[in-house]
Design a protein around this motif. Structure first.
Motif, short mmCIF file in Angstrom:
data_model
loop_
_atom_site.label_atom_id
_atom_site.label_comp_id
_atom_site.label_asym_id
_atom_site.label_seq_id
_atom_site.Cartn_x
_atom_site.Cartn_y
_atom_site.Cartn_z
N GLN A 87 6.66 -2.05 1.74
CA GLN A 87 8.01 -2.25 1.30
C GLN A 87 7.95 -2.10 -0.42
O GLN A 87 9.13 -1.33 -0.84
CB GLN A 87 8.24 -3.60 1.49
N SER A 88 6.88 -2.38 -1.03
CA SER A 88 6.65 -2.18 -2.35
C SER A 88 6.65 -0.86 -2.63
O SER A 88 7.08 -0.63 -4.19
CB SER A 88 5.45 -2.94 -2.92
N GLU A 89 6.48 0.16 -2.01
CA GLU A 89 6.71 1.48 -2.36
C GLU A 89 8.04 2.20 -2.16
O GLU A 89 8.10 3.34 -2.90
CB GLU A 89 5.49 2.26 -1.39
N ILE A 90 8.87 1.42 -1.71
CA ILE A 90 10.25 1.91 -1.31
C ILE A 90 11.15 1.33 -2.45
O ILE A 90 11.27 0.43 -2.89
CB ILE A 90 10.62 1.32 0.08
N GLU A 91 11.67 2.66 -3.06
CA GLU A 91 12.69 2.34 -4.28
C GLU A 91 14.22 2.33 -3.80
O GLU A 91 14.91 1.99 -4.18
CB GLU A 91 12.57 3.55 -5.14
N LYS A 92 14.40 3.05 -2.60
CA LYS A 92 15.80 3.24 -2.25
C LYS A 92 16.03 3.37 -0.74
O LYS A 92 15.22 4.34 -0.30
CB LYS A 92 16.63 4.32 -3.07
N VAL A 93 16.84 2.84 -0.12
CA VAL A 93 16.87 3.05 1.57
C VAL A 93 18.36 3.54 1.75
O VAL A 93 19.33 2.95 1.14
CB VAL A 93 16.70 1.72 2.11
#
Length: 278
Positions: free
Chosen positions: A41-47
């Protein structure tokens, strides 16, 4: 989260905790990885959560070659339109607006700044959508240092109009002309000048917008009885005939049929918008 598909080095297809298919974006999130690998989750900037399958597939194909900062900016603009401006938008806005913003930036970098022939009508009849266009070009300037012309705000506004009406862009392009011609019919038929700053004018414009929206969604008001129609015809014959003329014009332009009840309510709004001008 398990990667279902690598779209590019910064974008992957995966599932959220509710097993909903999502597009996750983050710097280097897909680099050196394969389908089946996990991503934190920490690698994700935008979903991006797109419910419609066909739209999701098209979106995956489109974004593979678009810079991440432009995708994030577009999502931020759409989120602002939905959460702050309270617009109800078709999910196609993700396709059309991402594509347009990317193209507009490339066009600007090449020194091309096209004129927008509909600017006057867009500002006049779609002020909320035009304000969103201005918000978008301010965001582009703040984040990328590019000052796109106001004409682009008009083009962007039409994408928001399109996403609310769920029409094809060619139909959306005709809407500002449609609005202008309707106002011209009222002024010509009833020999009045309309006060664009009055509350009745604003309500009339809003009524026309919703009428056209109902028409495109095939949700016209039903013809329940003729009592109300007969009363309007007798009490306000000029406004009723003007409503009929406008209804026929809209039918001709949209190739759709307007119910008598819609025409009657149109006459009521014509009476209201012209009352203060008499």
């Amino acid at each position: 989260m398990i990667i279902e598909k690598i779209i590019n080095n910064n974008i992957v297809l995966t599932h959220d905790h509710k097993n909903r298919e999502i597009i996750a974006m983050g710097k280097g999130i897909g680099f050196g990885r394969r389908k089946g690998d996990s991503v934190s989750q920490s690698e994700i900037e935008k979903v991006f959560r797109i419910k419609e399958n066909e739209t999701l597939l098209k979106f995956q194909d489109m974004i593979a070659d678009i810079p991440m900062e432009r995708l994030i900016l577009t999502d931020d603009v759409i989120s602002y339109a939905i959460n702050v401006e309270n617009l109800k938008l078709s999910q196609n806005i993700y396709l059309t607006l991402v594509d347009h913003i990317n193209f507009a930036i490339e066009r600007f970098k090449e020194g091309m700044t096209p004129e927008n022939a509909l600017m006057w009508e867009i500002k006049r009849f779609y002020p909320q959508e035009y304000a969103l266009g201005l918000y978008t070009i301010r965001l582009i300037h703040d984040r990328m240092g590019l000052l796109l012309p106001d004409s682009e705000a008009g083009f962007i506004a039409l994408h928001f109009v399109n996403a609310q009406y769920s029409t094809h862009m060619k139909d959306t392009l005709s809407l500002p002309h449609l609005m202008r011609d309707i106002m011209d019919i009222v002024m010509s038929e009833l020999n009045v000048n309309l006060n664009e700053n009055s509350i009745h004018y604003e309500r009339f414009v809003t009524h026309i917008k919703f009428l056209i929206q109902r028409l495109y969604h095939n949700e016209m008001l039903l013809d329940e009885d003729t009592i109300f129609e007969d009363m309007m015809k007798e009490k306000y014959p000029r406004e009723f005939e003007c409503g009929k003329r406008i209804a026929k014009y809209i039918e001709h332009e949209t190739k759709s049929e307007i119910t008598r009840m819609e025409m009657t309510y149109l006459a009521i709004h014509i009476k209201r918008v012209t009352m203060s001008e008499e």
